[in-house]
Motif scaffolding. Structure first.
Motif, short mmCIF file in Angstrom:
data_model
loop_
_atom_site.label_atom_id
_atom_site.label_comp_id
_atom_site.label_asym_id
_atom_site.label_seq_id
_atom_site.Cartn_x
_atom_site.Cartn_y
_atom_site.Cartn_z
N SER A 1 0.83 -1.20 0.00
CA SER A 1 0.14 -0.04 0.07
C SER A 1 0.96 1.26 0.08
CB SER A 1 -0.89 0.03 1.02
OG SER A 1 -1.86 1.08 1.42
N LEU A 2 1.85 1.15 0.71
CA LEU A 2 2.91 2.36 0.73
C LEU A 2 3.60 2.62 -0.48
CD1 LEU A 2 4.50 4.53 2.25
CD2 LEU A 2 6.09 2.82 3.07
N ARG A 3 4.00 1.53 -1.29
CA ARG A 3 4.79 1.58 -2.42
C ARG A 3 3.65 2.14 -3.42
NH1 ARG A 3 7.75 -3.15 -5.70
NH2 ARG A 3 5.75 -4.25 -5.24
N ALA A 4 2.30 1.77 -3.65
CA ALA A 4 1.38 1.98 -4.44
C ALA A 4 0.82 3.53 -4.23
CB ALA A 4 0.13 1.21 -4.49
N ASN A 5 0.54 3.73 -3.05
CA ASN A 5 0.02 5.19 -2.66
C ASN A 5 0.74 5.73 -1.42
OD1 ASN A 5 -2.73 5.02 -4.33
ND2 ASN A 5 -2.70 3.06 -3.07
N PRO A 6 1.86 6.27 -1.64
CA PRO A 6 2.76 6.82 -0.64
C PRO A 6 1.90 8.15 0.14
CG PRO A 6 3.60 7.33 -2.76
CD PRO A 6 2.61 6.39 -2.87
N ALA B 1 14.47 5.28 -1.77
CA ALA B 1 14.95 6.34 -2.72
C ALA B 1 13.92 7.21 -3.44
CB ALA B 1 15.92 5.52 -3.87
N GLU B 2 12.74 6.57 -4.08
CA GLU B 2 11.73 7.12 -4.61
C GLU B 2 11.25 8.21 -3.72
OE1 GLU B 2 9.30 4.19 -6.14
OE2 GLU B 2 10.64 3.22 -7.66
N LEU B 3 10.99 7.80 -2.44
CA LEU B 3 10.45 8.77 -1.49
C LEU B 3 10.91 10.14 -1.51
CD1 LEU B 3 8.86 6.30 0.87
CD2 LEU B 3 7.37 7.45 -0.74
#
Length: 348
Positions: free
Chosen positions: A288-293, A337-339
């Motif tokens: 869920s975090l990866r899909a909708n941060p 890294a993306e965040l």
């Protein structure tokens, strides 16, 4: 019957009708759990944007509030450029005096930077000042102040270059063995004690807490002795030995081996239905975090304690994630890294 939900919706209506009677804390929050709006005459009355009983028109309300704040800032800026503006802009007025004092402090910082503490890399909150005068803690400067001069960027570049030069000089002196008496084995008492602590850490790392990944501030030590919290070590200390890099590599390898052993033991042990459900729920939260941060609070940089979660779901505070969890996925470093890249793009 009047319910808690009715009371919350009534408060939202009051906020929409009279926003000046409420404190807007959205940009001042230092804790994600803090309320977004608080009534001025009754601090017990508070509202959260991510609460359960939020009206459907809340986005329109927030847009109106942002527009109102922007117009107020523009009005203040225009008054600040008008010599015949409000009472605070008259010669000798309090606002004019504060601006003059701030300008004088910026000039003092540029002329004598050694007389100021540079707290840019030590700040744990945006409200804390970036520079504080050493002999007068009441004299402070913020980089995001409206009174910051146009040449502040050049000043920061000069300060960074000066700090880098000092670090290189200290490293060269330490490598030569003659620049810092505290870093030598036969140096002063504190230097000898620190070197003895480094040797104790290398000989018995199990007797020390490794706080490198738990620190919430650069001022906190990297290693603390378990039986004596006063014995602490910092990696950026001048007295750190030359072999500290090899020691850190050994500690990291040992920690990795322990994690692999625990994972193997956990995989070999029969999992109960409760444990399987817990693992599945954590895996779902990571997905869920990866899909909708945007649906999660990122608390990595404002954790109150090292044990606090790194991520918490906005609409359900009971759902939390820790980076150091055994259930963290293999792709967690890519996600972080993306965040970080997303946050950096927002900052600019």
């Amino acid at each position: 019957m009047w319910s808690k939900r009715d009371e919350t919706l009534a408060n939202w209506e009051q906020l929409r009708s009279n926003p000046d009677e409420w404190y807007d804390n959205r940009t001042r929050k230092t804790n994600p759990k803090a309320p977004d709006f608080v009534r001025k005459d009754d601090r017990a009355v508070a509202l959260w944007i991510d609460g359960r009983d939020v009206p459907t028109w809340v986005e329109e309300l927030l847009h109106d509030l942002d527009s109102r704040q922007a117009s107020r800032r523009q009005q203040r800026d225009s008054e600040g450029g008008n010599e015949r503006g409000g009472r605070g802009e008259r010669r000798g007025g309090p606002r004019d005096g504060r601006q003059a004092a701030e300008a004088a402090n910026w000039e003092a910082l540029r002329s004598n930077p050694e007389e100021w503490y540079d707290n840019r890399s030590r700040k744990t909150s945006d409200r804390q000042p970036d520079f504080v005068r050493r002999d007068d803690r009441n004299s402070a400067l913020w980089l995001d102040s409206r009174g910051a001069p146009e040449w502040v960027g050049e000043l920061l570049a000069e300060l960074d270059e000066r700090q880098a030069a000092r670090r290189e000089q200290r490293q060269a002196e330490r490598a030569a063995g003659g620049g810092d008496e505290r870093s030598q084995e036969g140096g002063g008492r504190r230097g000898a004690e620190e070197l003895a602590n480094w040797e104790a850490l290398r000989a018995n790392p199990g007797e020390w807490y490794d706080n490198r990944n738990r620190k919430t501030s650069d001022r906190q030590p990297d290693f603390v002795r378990r039986d004596d919290r006063r014995c602490a070590l910092w990696l950026d200390s001048r007295g750190a030995p030359a072999w500290v890099g090899d020691l850190l590599a050994e500690l990291d390898a040992a920690a990795q081996a322990r994690r692999q052993q625990r994972q193997a033991e956990r995989g070999a042990a029969p999992a109960t239905p409760e444990l399987e459900a817990k693992r599945a729920a954590e895996a779902a939260n990571w997905e869920s975090l990866r899909a909708n941060p945007e649906a999660w609070f990122d608390n990595r940089n404002n954790k109150q304690t090292p044990k606090s979660p790194d991520f918490r779901k906005k609409d359900d505070r009971t759902q939390a994630l820790w980076i150091t969890s055994y259930g963290a996925p293999d792709w967690i470093n890519e996600l972080l890294a993306e965040l970080d890249a997303r946050q950096a793009s927002r900052a600019y």
